[in-house]
Design an enzyme around this catalytic site. Structure first.
Site, PDB file in Angstrom:
ATOM      1  N   CYS A 259       0.843  -1.207   0.000  1.00  0.00           N
ATOM      2  CA  CYS A 259       0.000   0.000   0.000  1.00  0.00           C
ATOM      3  C   CYS A 259       0.877   1.256   0.000  1.00  0.00           C
ATOM      4  CB  CYS A 259      -0.903  -0.048   1.230  1.00  0.00           C
ATOM      5  SG  CYS A 259      -1.740   1.501   1.625  1.00  0.00           S
TER       6      CYS A 259
ATOM      7  N   CYS B 245       0.130   3.744   2.770  1.00  0.00           N
ATOM      8  CA  CYS B 245       0.592   3.190   4.052  1.00  0.00           C
ATOM      9  C   CYS B 245       2.080   3.459   4.226  1.00  0.00           C
ATOM     10  CB  CYS B 245       0.353   1.679   4.116  1.00  0.00           C
ATOM     11  SG  CYS B 245      -1.369   1.182   4.042  1.00  0.00           S
TER      12      CYS B 245
END
Length: 146
Positions: free
Chosen positions: A70, A73
């Site tokens: 991600c 993230c």
């Protein structure tokens, strides 16, 4: 926090320690492994260790649910690290890799990542999806009902 003793789970050996709340800011060590109970860094946990920290810690626990693939993230990771330096020892910061801990992500109904979840006394009290900067993480965490 008053002058009572609090249960604090060690981020290294996961032993539950009893610490006087007045001593939180004095860098308490674990009674078992003698390492610092607060390091100013988020603690990466698997499902079993997560459950112990959530169930036993008597300070609020802020969790970053993320995954290595991600992009947002990964972009938020340094901000979460900076937030740990500002929020500890009044709050424990944890990281859970939802790719490695699929059962935990499913059990907690994590639908998007990154997601921050705040736990107090073993139960979730707030959740926020989406990447944030360090100042926004700290502001959001401190604005929640504890």
């Amino acid at each position: 926090m008053s002058t009572e003793n609090l249960h604090i789970v060690c981020p290294h050996c996961h032993t539950t320690n009893r610490v006087a709340s007045a001593s939180l800011g004095q860098a308490p060590d674990c009674g078992k492994c003698h390492r610092p109970l607060f390091t100013g860094h988020p603690v990466a946990l698997n499902e079993a260790a997560f459950d112990k920290h959530i169930a036993r810690s008597q300070v609020p626990v802020l969790v970053d649910f993320w995954a290595p693939w991600c992009g947002p993230c990964r972009m938020m990771a340094p901000a979460f690290e900076q937030a740990a330096q500002q929020l500890e020892p009044q709050m424990r910061l944890l990281k859970v890799d939802t790719e490695a801990e699929k059962n935990l992500g499913a059990r907690l109904n994590i639908r998007s990542i990154p997601t921050l979840a705040l736990f107090v006394d073993g139960r979730e009290v707030a959740r926020q999806a989406g990447a944030m900067g360090a100042a926004d993480i700290v502001r959001w965490a401190r604005s929640q009902p504890l």
